[in-house]
Design an enzyme around this catalytic site. Sequence first.
Site, PDB file in Angstrom:
ATOM      1  N   ASP A 129       8.434  -0.625  -5.877  1.00  0.00           N
ATOM      2  CA  ASP A 129       7.251   0.036  -5.299  1.00  0.00           C
ATOM      3  C   ASP A 129       7.337   1.556  -5.336  1.00  0.00           C
ATOM      4  O   ASP A 129       6.460   2.245  -4.828  1.00  0.00           O
ATOM      5  CB  ASP A 129       7.031  -0.427  -3.854  1.00  0.00           C
ATOM      6  CG  ASP A 129       6.256  -1.746  -3.782  1.00  0.00           C
ATOM      7  OD1 ASP A 129       5.600  -2.114  -4.786  1.00  0.00           O
ATOM      8  OD2 ASP A 129       6.305  -2.406  -2.731  1.00  0.00           O
TER       9      ASP A 129
ATOM     10  N   ARG B  30      11.577  -1.154   1.066  1.00  0.00           N
ATOM     11  CA  ARG B  30      11.187   0.156   0.527  1.00  0.00           C
ATOM     12  C   ARG B  30      12.050   1.304   1.053  1.00  0.00           C
ATOM     13  O   ARG B  30      11.895   2.450   0.601  1.00  0.00           O
ATOM     14  CB  ARG B  30       9.696   0.431   0.809  1.00  0.00           C
ATOM     15  CG  ARG B  30       8.752  -0.528   0.075  1.00  0.00           C
ATOM     16  CD  ARG B  30       7.353   0.033  -0.069  1.00  0.00           C
ATOM     17  NE  ARG B  30       7.309   1.241  -0.897  1.00  0.00           N
ATOM     18  CZ  ARG B  30       6.204   1.931  -1.145  1.00  0.00           C
ATOM     19  NH1 ARG B  30       5.059   1.553  -0.627  1.00  0.00           N
ATOM     20  NH2 ARG B  30       6.234   3.017  -1.902  1.00  0.00           N
TER      21      ARG B  30
ATOM     22  N   ARG C 258       1.670   0.206   9.078  1.00  0.00           N
ATOM     23  CA  ARG C 258       2.868   0.752   8.431  1.00  0.00           C
ATOM     24  C   ARG C 258       3.383   2.017   9.115  1.00  0.00           C
ATOM     25  O   ARG C 258       4.519   2.406   8.891  1.00  0.00           O
ATOM     26  CB  ARG C 258       2.571   1.068   6.972  1.00  0.00           C
ATOM     27  CG  ARG C 258       2.247  -0.157   6.133  1.00  0.00           C
ATOM     28  CD  ARG C 258       3.426  -1.124   6.087  1.00  0.00           C
ATOM     29  NE  ARG C 258       3.199  -2.134   5.089  1.00  0.00           N
ATOM     30  CZ  ARG C 258       3.473  -1.970   3.793  1.00  0.00           C
ATOM     31  NH1 ARG C 258       3.993  -0.854   3.346  1.00  0.00           N
ATOM     32  NH2 ARG C 258       3.222  -2.935   2.947  1.00  0.00           N
TER      33      ARG C 258
ATOM     34  N   HIS D 169      -2.867   0.598   4.676  1.00  0.00           N
ATOM     35  CA  HIS D 169      -2.618   2.046   4.645  1.00  0.00           C
ATOM     36  C   HIS D 169      -3.985   2.733   4.739  1.00  0.00           C
ATOM     37  O   HIS D 169      -4.958   2.261   4.138  1.00  0.00           O
ATOM     38  CB  HIS D 169      -1.979   2.486   3.318  1.00  0.00           C
ATOM     39  CG  HIS D 169      -0.501   2.279   3.228  1.00  0.00           C
ATOM     40  ND1 HIS D 169       0.125   1.808   2.094  1.00  0.00           N
ATOM     41  CD2 HIS D 169       0.499   2.521   4.125  1.00  0.00           C
ATOM     42  CE1 HIS D 169       1.438   1.763   2.295  1.00  0.00           C
ATOM     43  NE2 HIS D 169       1.693   2.177   3.517  1.00  0.00           N
TER      44      HIS D 169
ATOM     45  N   CYS E 209      -2.581   5.500  -4.345  1.00  0.00           N
ATOM     46  CA  CYS E 209      -1.194   5.109  -4.049  1.00  0.00           C
ATOM     47  C   CYS E 209      -0.235   5.594  -5.132  1.00  0.00           C
ATOM     48  O   CYS E 209       0.944   5.821  -4.865  1.00  0.00           O
ATOM     49  CB  CYS E 209      -1.063   3.595  -3.962  1.00  0.00           C
ATOM     50  SG  CYS E 209      -2.181   2.812  -2.827  1.00  0.00           S
TER      51      CYS E 209
HETATM   52  N1  ARG Z   1       3.406  -2.737  -2.478  1.00  0.00           N
HETATM   53  C1  ARG Z   1       3.313  -1.471  -1.824  1.00  0.00           C
HETATM   54  C2  ARG Z   1       3.543  -1.662  -0.320  1.00  0.00           C
HETATM   55  O1  ARG Z   1       3.149  -2.655   0.211  1.00  0.00           O
HETATM   56  C3  ARG Z   1       1.979  -0.814  -2.086  1.00  0.00           C
HETATM   57  C4  ARG Z   1       1.863   0.569  -1.535  1.00  0.00           C
HETATM   58  C5  ARG Z   1       0.500   1.154  -1.637  1.00  0.00           C
HETATM   59  N2  ARG Z   1       0.490   2.518  -1.314  1.00  0.00           N
HETATM   60  C6  ARG Z   1      -0.499   3.177  -0.666  1.00  0.00           C
HETATM   61  N3  ARG Z   1      -0.420   4.441  -0.541  1.00  0.00           N
HETATM   62  N4  ARG Z   1      -1.506   2.529  -0.122  1.00  0.00           N
HETATM   63  O2  ARG Z   1       4.131  -0.829   0.334  1.00  0.00           O
END
Ligand code: ARG
Length: 268
Positions: A64, A89, A135, A164, A258
């Site tokens: 990611d 992550r 998040r 997000h 993203c």
């Molecule tokens: N698979 C990543 C996650 O779930 C995607 C991140 C997307 N990033 C964003 N800025 N919306 O963290």
Amino acid sequence: MPKKILMCSPEFFDIEYEINPWMHVGNPVQPDLARQQWQLLYDIYTKRLGWEVSLIEPVSGLPDMVFTANGGLVVGDRVALPKFRQPERQGETAHFERWFQQRGFTDIWQPTHDFEGEGDALLWNRVLFAGYPWRTDRPAHAELERFFGLSVVSLQLTDARFYHLDTALAVIDERTVALYPKAFSADSLERVRSIVPTVIEATDEDAVAYGLNSLSDGHSVVISDRATNLISIYRQRGLDVHPTPIGEFQKSGGGVKCLSLELRDLVV
Ligand code: ARG
């Protein structure tokens, strides 16, 4: 002024775990197509728009990392590093930190609460719209306010598909934002409407096509090619719109924004 963006090539991008409703390990990425879509976005930024794109080296085992928007929040010479919620992550942070150090950023800091960078923090004039709770923890917002000296407006996200802030709200220009109303609590929606003169509302179809995960410099907008309503609204408003396919990245819950971290010189 041309935008400055940080990107990371999708060499190791794949769906290796599931940390949002879009990700299914049984629905893997097609590497060639992902590479093509990423390259197209890179070419739009650099060749068509003349924006300056810097690159961070991708790291095997961090699929990611391609989503650089989560690699920090940069305003002038200040960098807030992410504190990723998911263990999958967390390994990315040290790589982003090193990149910022090597580029001469000296004021690099990490909040104590979970914070996923520009993915959850969008600057509109001198206001920082900050998302929670999927998040980023709400107490991180106060930390950001202190560090950057910006006024932070906390926005509560209510739909797990738009986990997000940058999946549900796009800054278009100094008078305009676009958003998906159903992704926000009533209070938060009201807060945006009371501050921003023009709020464009996205349809369900455009939101699900990740049309809000776009990037605008107030003149040109780069956006998912499936967000057809937003594309025509922006064109009617005289914006120069660059639709581009991002389907492979949406398998991971990502899109145009993203894949892009803004390296902002200063707050205007
Ligand atoms: N698979 C990543 C996650 O779930 C995607 C991140 C997307 N990033 C964003 N800025 N919306 O963290």
